[in-house]
Design a protein around this motif. Sequence first.
Motif, PDB file in Angstrom:
ATOM      1  N   GLN A 160      -5.684  -1.936 -13.774  1.00  0.00           N
ATOM      2  CA  GLN A 160      -4.923  -0.846 -14.385  1.00  0.00           C
ATOM      3  C   GLN A 160      -5.061   0.404 -13.555  1.00  0.00           C
ATOM      4  O   GLN A 160      -6.043   0.619 -12.847  1.00  0.00           O
ATOM      5  N   LYS A 161      -4.041   1.269 -13.709  1.00  0.00           N
ATOM      6  CA  LYS A 161      -4.052   2.504 -12.920  1.00  0.00           C
ATOM      7  C   LYS A 161      -5.261   3.338 -13.306  1.00  0.00           C
ATOM      8  O   LYS A 161      -5.541   3.523 -14.489  1.00  0.00           O
ATOM      9  N   TRP A 204      -4.947  -1.021  -8.202  1.00  0.00           N
ATOM     10  CA  TRP A 204      -3.606  -0.593  -8.616  1.00  0.00           C
ATOM     11  C   TRP A 204      -2.797  -0.279  -7.361  1.00  0.00           C
ATOM     12  O   TRP A 204      -3.237   0.460  -6.497  1.00  0.00           O
ATOM     13  N   ASP A 205      -1.628  -0.895  -7.252  1.00  0.00           N
ATOM     14  CA  ASP A 205      -0.723  -0.528  -6.167  1.00  0.00           C
ATOM     15  C   ASP A 205       0.696  -0.495  -6.731  1.00  0.00           C
ATOM     16  O   ASP A 205       0.908  -0.699  -7.931  1.00  0.00           O
ATOM     17  N   GLU A 206       1.656  -0.280  -5.875  1.00  0.00           N
ATOM     18  CA  GLU A 206       3.009  -0.041  -6.379  1.00  0.00           C
ATOM     19  C   GLU A 206       3.624  -1.272  -7.034  1.00  0.00           C
ATOM     20  O   GLU A 206       4.571  -1.158  -7.787  1.00  0.00           O
ATOM     21  N   THR A 236       1.842  -3.437  -8.984  1.00  0.00           N
ATOM     22  CA  THR A 236       1.059  -3.919 -10.131  1.00  0.00           C
ATOM     23  C   THR A 236       1.836  -3.833 -11.440  1.00  0.00           C
ATOM     24  O   THR A 236       1.763  -4.753 -12.265  1.00  0.00           O
ATOM     25  N   GLU A 278      -2.776   5.152 -17.853  1.00  0.00           N
ATOM     26  CA  GLU A 278      -3.604   5.537 -16.703  1.00  0.00           C
ATOM     27  C   GLU A 278      -4.987   5.872 -17.215  1.00  0.00           C
ATOM     28  O   GLU A 278      -5.153   6.725 -18.094  1.00  0.00           O
TER      29      GLU A 278
END
Lengths: 427, 126
Positions: free
Chosen positions: A320-321, A388-390, A392, A407
Amino acid sequence: MSAARQALRPLARCVHSAVTSKKVASTRAFSAASRALEEVHVEETATPPSPPPSGLDPNLVSTRREERKLLKDQKLLPIGSRRRRAALHGSANIPFEQLPYQCFQEARKILQADRKEKLEQIQAQRTRIARLQAQEPYSGGALEKERRLKSMQKHLEDLKILADINDPMIKKRFEDGDGDMNRPIYRYLADRRWRSYKRLVLMQRIEQMNVIPDILPNMDPIAEVNLSFGRRNVQPGEFVDSRVSELPGTLNVQVFDKGSRPVTVAIVDADVPDVENDRFNYRCHFLAANIWIAPKQTKIHLNTRQEDKILLPWLPAYAQKGSPYHRLSIFILEQPEGKTIDVAEAMKERFYKDGTSWKVQRDKFVLRSFIDRHSLKPVGITMFRTQWDEGTAGVMQRAGIEGADVELRRKRIEPLPYKKKDGARYR
Amino acid sequence: MAKSQIRYHLAHPLTPRPLRFSRLRALRHWTIRRAYNLYRHQARRTQELELERQYNAMRDACEALRLMGADGMMAADGGSAGGKDVGRLYRIAMEKKGIWEGVPIEYARTQMEAPPREGWNHAWTR
């Protein structure tokens, strides 16, 4: 005529003349060994390099024109450099063992004598073992007999390796990757190569990232595990993009001892944030049992859907972010005495006398309990990390996991009351 | 100038140039190396076994001398049992008389850099 061939022509002629003279055995160019022995060799060497069945040989073409023709007619690319091909073209195709170098041949004789001796020892050891097994009431007791048999078996295995360790062709075949893993010598060499570097790196990664005390108290890997997602090979501890790890990958588990055995594969995330309790927890991303592996049967596909194997199917790795990176560790657990695990039985909830219960489930999956429950033995491990990446959010949405819009933030620690001193003292 | 030239050309690296061989040449080198190591191992092993055999033979001979009577028979084989003559030859063989003749007596003890901590062992008795 190409430049390479032109340059090699005198050399080729030289080699040719040496070989032809050996054929008639009139002069003895290199070897000072006895003539009779040399003639035996000549019988074997005399087979000329067989011409390719049709057209050109990709090993031997050495002009541009021939290369073009090869590509056009047989759709083959030439092998090696043009210089090498030209050299091969002009040389007799003598097998490596029969190369006429005196010192080399003498060395081979010593090694062969040693190998013969070792083979005799192996035979003797086998008969000794058989004799001991036949002694039914063994004077030292059953336990002592078993112990002796084990040590004799170990000596036999050592002898098998010692018989082949000095063979240059075995070394060559192993280095080319053509070794047959069903033979003990190749397993031994592969194990040695793995332990010399890859295992050290693996141990460093899992110890530095604390996989070892966090998920299992300790571990002695004896099987090499390589993970790949599609064509992407993952090094131990590497960050893997969540879109890459969305689809289940493939495990390559190389064991270095003989025999086929069933294993359990568990993939555990040790860094799942548990916000209510202000701590981290485990999550199982994949759990499958009764997968048979052997020295030559190394592939494990994580997308398997067989009912008698799968306990928990693949869940894409995600973080998770705002949460720190997640360590996903992959464990290969050997099942005791080749027994299979009943999957339906293993998935049932169990109740204990003290009122607690335990069940195989994704969240809060404790691998230690699972290992204890089924008396498993960890034999292989590898790990990767995810963050977390773009991609996810998309991965989580496609897998139907909630929480992509959340977040996580660290709780702000209020600064301690700090009384500002008057500026006069700093002047 | 000349001196530095000479020094330059006389200087050699401490390690020799690494062996750069082709694949098969390296494999032949490896084969020869392995065979040589094996040969040396076997030679050392036979030498050790021979030494062991010689030692055992000498020990057995001394034991026979120790048990031998004056008539050259063992006491166990019905020779002259007891008496001062039993083992006489053994005692003579074990005599250390005159073995340091021509050799400095200092060599009877292993030479050290410094004198021992305990200079004299007063408690020693035979």
